[in-house]
Every structure is written in C-alpha cells, then in structure tokens.
Design an enzyme around this catalytic site. Structure first.
Site, PDB file in Angstrom:
ATOM      1  N   LYS A   1     -37.888  -8.486  31.096  1.00 40.92           N
ATOM      2  CA  LYS A   1     -37.159  -7.181  30.704  1.00 40.92           C
ATOM      3  C   LYS A   1     -36.779  -6.701  32.003  1.00 40.92           C
ATOM      4  CE  LYS A   1     -39.683  -6.573  26.390  1.00 40.92           C
ATOM      5  NZ  LYS A   1     -40.876  -6.202  25.948  1.00 40.92           N
TER       6      LYS A   1
ATOM      7  N   GLN B   1     -45.583  -2.105  26.120  1.00 40.49           N
ATOM      8  CA  GLN B   1     -45.767  -3.353  25.632  1.00 40.49           C
ATOM      9  C   GLN B   1     -46.919  -3.587  24.756  1.00 40.49           C
ATOM     10  OE1 GLN B   1     -43.524  -5.865  26.445  1.00 40.49           O
ATOM     11  NE2 GLN B   1     -44.701  -7.050  24.907  1.00 40.49           N
TER      12      GLN B   1
ATOM     13  N   ASP C   1     -37.752   1.090  21.608  1.00 33.87           N
ATOM     14  CA  ASP C   1     -38.332  -0.030  20.882  1.00 33.87           C
ATOM     15  C   ASP C   1     -38.190   0.567  19.163  1.00 33.87           C
ATOM     16  OD1 ASP C   1     -39.156  -2.515  21.551  1.00 33.87           O
ATOM     17  OD2 ASP C   1     -41.102  -1.886  22.088  1.00 33.87           O
TER      18      ASP C   1
END
Ligand code: NDP
Length: 305
Positions: free
Chosen positions: A54, A98, A121
């Site tokens: 990422k 995460q 997200d």
C-alpha cells in the site's frame, strides 16, 4: 467454450493511472496532495506485506503516505489517541487501520472512531448505512473493484440476475448493495442456503466470496455467466515439488474451480491477478475521492461507485 479472462492486474494499472492523473491535477490546480495514513498494530506477516504494498503504490501515484507501526501490546486508548490525531490532521485524507487487530482491541470501536469522511476502507458504520440507503458513501475497496470490472465487462448491469456467494461485512454485503444500486436482481447465498448450486446456476453475474478453495464447480455456473472470484486460498501443490525445508509447495486458488469454470462462463477473473490487484487500486481511488469531497471539489470520474 472458453471464457474471456478479466485481467484485474491490467485493470488496476488503468485505475492507478487515472488516480495519478487526478493527483497531479489536484497539485497543479489546487496545491493539494492527497494523503493516506495506514496504521498497523503488531507484526502479522501477511499484514506487513499488504502495508508495504500500500505504501509503495501510494507513493507511486504521487500521494503522501503516512505509516504508523505500533507494537502488538498497544492499548486501545493509545490507538484511539492516534486515530484522533489523524482525524484532525489536514494532510491526511484517508485512514486505514489494517485488520485483523490483535485480540485485545475492539475492531468495531476502533473503526468507528475514524472520521467517516476519511474512512477509505468504507467500514465505518456511517458509511455502511449511507451505502445501504443509496447515499454517497465511502465504498469498501474489494467490492468497489469488483463493480468496476463488472461495469467494464457487462456495461449496464440493470436487470441482470446477480448472485453473491458470501455475506461478510467486508465483501458479500457491500457487494450485494452495490449490485442492487446498479439495479441488478440480487440473491445473497451463504452457508445455510439450500440448493446452492441451482441458485448459482441462475446467475448472469456470480460473485464468489466464501473463502473455500474451489468450492464453485463448473456445473454451478450458467452458460455465459460473468464470474468474479474474490477468494484467496492457499492449497498444497505437490505438482510443484518440495520447498528447501522439505515441505510441499503451495499455490493460490480462488473460490471457483477455474479450469472447470472457463468451460461454462462467458468471462472470469483469475486468481491471482483478478480481484486482488483491484483492491489496493480502489484504496488509492477512495483516497483521492475523499480528498476531493473534503475540499468541496468535483469527484474524479470513473473512480467511484
Ligand atoms: P468471511 O469468512 O468473513 O465470509 C465468508 C462467507 O462465506 C460467509 O458469509 C459464509 O456464510 C460463506 N460461506 C462459508 N462457507 C460456505 C459454504 N460452504 N457455502 C456457502 N457459503 C459459505 O470471508 P470474507 O468475505 O472476508 O472473504 C471471502 C474470501 O475473499 C476469502 O477467501 C478472502 O481471503 C477473500 N478476500 C479477498 C480480498 C481481495 O482483495 N481479493 C479481500 C477480502 C477478502 P455464513 O455467513 O453463513 O457463515
């Protein structure tokens, strides 16, 4: 018949190009640089690989990347404190924590502490509600990537019979919401669904997200269907021989038995090289979108749901 391959790797590259183009226009026209903060707690090896990828891809498209690596024993208060700081930081437009988090941390509490407009997200309860009610939301990256590939392959999705296999909050449910928003007739199948093969066979669009290696056999697939295989499963592959330590080598497969499926489907995503690369590309797309929305600028075309 042999299905067309939907090349997620190539598609993701075009998304990254669009993102990079938009990032440079934001810099030239508005002196803005979209920024993505990634928070990793602990040392889960798979998560470390994702976070590295990422950060690299964020930098490659010209965005700012902020990495926060915290030790596994980090307290909830410390993590919430960091999120509060990132929520307030003007240079940060996207925040990603995460998952999975270590067991002592409450994931729902942590995710819902992220400012919804920075929740790239799309897991914050506000974004879940906005998507479910057809309003402008931050959309979870994996289903967004699947939708983009489906639109590119099928054009107008209106009226199509879509079956989503799996009802997780991360993939299945938001995928179903997105297909419904594009006016598909949507069925969600799961572990309690009866006659699941027959349900799948009716689908013109089949999205498999169950996490069961090669569960969807060729005869589950309707002739000419478009199949999106979200699954990532590692299986033993004795045909590849042994590793140096003597263990049998492994390979990645999807939730769909690919070799059988290509005989029936009209188009299919491979694993690897299908949905996987699209997920990070959509994270970058969401970060640019978040930056534009926060600054009252028009959203980039082709990068949102
Ligand atoms: P979850 O385990 O959270 O959900 C799996 C879903 O599949 C559940 O709804 C479950 O049903 C259903 N299911 C499980 N077994 C069966 C069965 N035998 N028959 C019918 N339905 C079944 O998984 P995720 O949604 O998080 O992930 C799914 C897959 O996608 C995984 O392989 C994961 O690795 C992959 N993935 C890939 C991503 C990418 O970037 N390509 C990103 C995210 C996930 P029930 O609810 O009834 O238990």
């Amino acid at each position: 018949m042999s299905a067309d391959l939907i090349d997620g790797k190539a598609f993701a590259a075009t998304i990254r190009e669009k993102v990079a183009g938009h990032v440079s226009r934001l810099a030239e026209d508005h002196a803005l640089k979209p920024g993505l903060a990634v928070v990793l707690v602990g040392e889960d090896p798979a998560s470390q690989v994702y976070v590295r990828n990422k950060a690299r891809q964020t930098a490659e498209v010209g965005m700012a990347s902020f990495e926060h690596r915290l030790p596994v024993e980090t307290s909830e208060a410390t993590l919430l404190g960091l999120i509060a700081q990132l929520n307030a930081a003007p240079e940060v437009h996207g925040i990603l924590v995460q998952l999975p988090l270590p067991g002592h941390l409450d994931s729902d509490l942590v995710i819902n502490a992220i400012a919804p407009e920075k929740d790239v997200d799309g897991f914050h309860i506000s974004n879940v509600g906005l998507l479910a009610t057809g309003q402008k939301a931050m959309v979870p990256c994996t289903p967004l990537g699947c939708l983009m590939m489906l639109r590119a392959r099928c054009g107008d999705l209106s009226g199509k019979r879509a079956v989503v296999l799996g009802r997780s909050n991360i993939v299945g449910k938001p995928m179903a919401q997105l297909l419904l928003r594009d006016s598909c007739t949507v069925t969600i199948a799961h572990s309690r669904t009866r006659e699941i093969e027959a349900v799948c066979r009716q689908a013109e669009i089949l999205v498999a997200a169950v996490g069961r290696a090669q569960m969807v056999r060729g005869d589950w697939i309707g002739e000419g269907a478009t199949v999106i295989d979200v699954g990532i499963n590692r299986i033993a592959a004795p045909e590849l021989g042994l590793r140096e330590d003597g263990a049998v080598k492994t390979r990645l497969v999807g939730d769909v038995a690919f070799d059988e499926a290509i005989e029936r489907a009209g188009a299919i995503t491979p694993v690897p090289g299908g949905v996987g690369p699209m997920t990070i590309a959509c994270l970058l797309a969401n970060t640019v979108t978040a930056c534009c929305r926060m600054n009252g600028l028009p959203e980039p075309e082709g990068l949102t749901a």
